[in-house]
Design an enzyme around this catalytic site. Sequence first.
Site, mmCIF file in Angstrom:
data_model
loop_
_atom_site.group_PDB
_atom_site.id
_atom_site.type_symbol
_atom_site.label_atom_id
_atom_site.label_comp_id
_atom_site.label_asym_id
_atom_site.label_seq_id
_atom_site.Cartn_x
_atom_site.Cartn_y
_atom_site.Cartn_z
ATOM 1 N N CYS A 131 30.388 14.118 15.479
ATOM 2 C CA CYS A 131 30.397 14.435 16.912
ATOM 3 C C CYS A 131 30.236 13.159 17.741
ATOM 4 C CB CYS A 131 29.290 15.437 17.244
ATOM 5 S SG CYS A 131 29.212 15.844 18.989
ATOM 6 N N CYS A 138 28.028 13.509 20.832
ATOM 7 C CA CYS A 138 26.583 13.537 20.534
ATOM 8 C C CYS A 138 26.068 12.145 20.181
ATOM 9 C CB CYS A 138 26.272 14.440 19.336
ATOM 10 S SG CYS A 138 27.183 15.962 19.268
ATOM 11 N N ASP A 139 26.814 11.420 19.363
ATOM 12 C CA ASP A 139 26.251 10.233 18.724
ATOM 13 C C ASP A 139 26.894 8.906 19.135
ATOM 14 O OD1 ASP A 139 24.499 11.856 17.325
ATOM 15 O OD2 ASP A 139 25.929 12.218 15.719
#
Length: 315
Positions: free
Chosen positions: A139, A142-143
């Site tokens: 992701c 997200c990261d």
Amino acid sequence: MSTNVEHIECLIVGSGPAGYTAAIYAARADLKPVMYAGMQPGGQLTITTDVENYPGYPEGIMGPEMMELFRKQAERFGTDIRYGMITSVDFSGKPPFKLIADENHEILADTVIIATGASAKWLGIPSEEKLNGRGVSACAVCDGFFFRGKDVAIVGAGDTACEEASYLAKICSKVYMIVRRNEFRASKAMVNRVMNTPNIEVLFESETDEILGEDKVTGARLKNTKTGELKEIAISGFFVAIGHHPNTDIFKGFLDMDETGYLKTIPGTSKTNIEAVFACGDAQDKIYRQAVTAAGSGCMAALDAERYLAAKQDA
Ligand code: NDP
């Protein structure tokens, strides 16, 4: 019918942000929700580390801890959370619908909220598993932030990979895109965006032989699919964007889905093609797939279920 049948007003299947949010709303509306939390309660967030984009946590929070808080909040209002699986469903006829939990427990549910989520597909190589959460991620949204100013790679050639490569290119110094064929699968507009971004380098006809690094990602060894030639790239982050698989197999034959298994809902609602069955979260969303959008759609599903039951009572 066995004597073991249990009647439930609102059954929630799945326990990610969508399921827990549906549970909070349904419990507060006195629908006495019962949740089957599955084998990995908390869903995909339990395999992520820091979550920094969920509003309300200015310092960020670890994914598993956040799901623990969601669970506590759902329990506080009386949700009956069970660590088991719904193993089969029968949505033929009219509600209440018969479902089977853990192979042998029969349930009759007046309403069903499906929040079974989706699972990221992985390459399936050992180094990917070893370095998951240590530079390997599925992701980018997200990261990606953790790789600000660094070089990263992303595997995949679909719309997700292109979108995530463009996202990463804004944060990272350089993004290698590892594409197994000599062409993209993504839409033309997405491909154009990638090709016109100077710090994205597309490596066609390349597959990942190994992700390199002991405690964290330091590089990747790629193999040319035509010549077999090996080459190494130095990177700090390795993103996998080769698709997701929605966890909807048990609903096949009853619920409308697209060709890849995502449940279809009436736009602007959580209603499926079957009365009293509602869907939320990643099981019905292949575009946004964020914790906050999943939670929002879980709220919608609980409100739709509540309104459905109220209208039935009035009828
Ligand atoms: P897709 O299934 O469309 O693409 C997956 C990509 O991963 C393909 O390019 C495929 O390669 C590649 N791939 C699969 N397995 C491997 C492997 N083992 N090794 C290397 N590469 C691999 O998935 P997406 O998540 O990109 O998209 C899913 C759906 O969601 C699509 O319909 C897409 O259009 C839609 N979507 C739309 C968006 C938007 O409109 N903004 C954003 C994101 C998704 P190959 O091409 O060789 O098969």
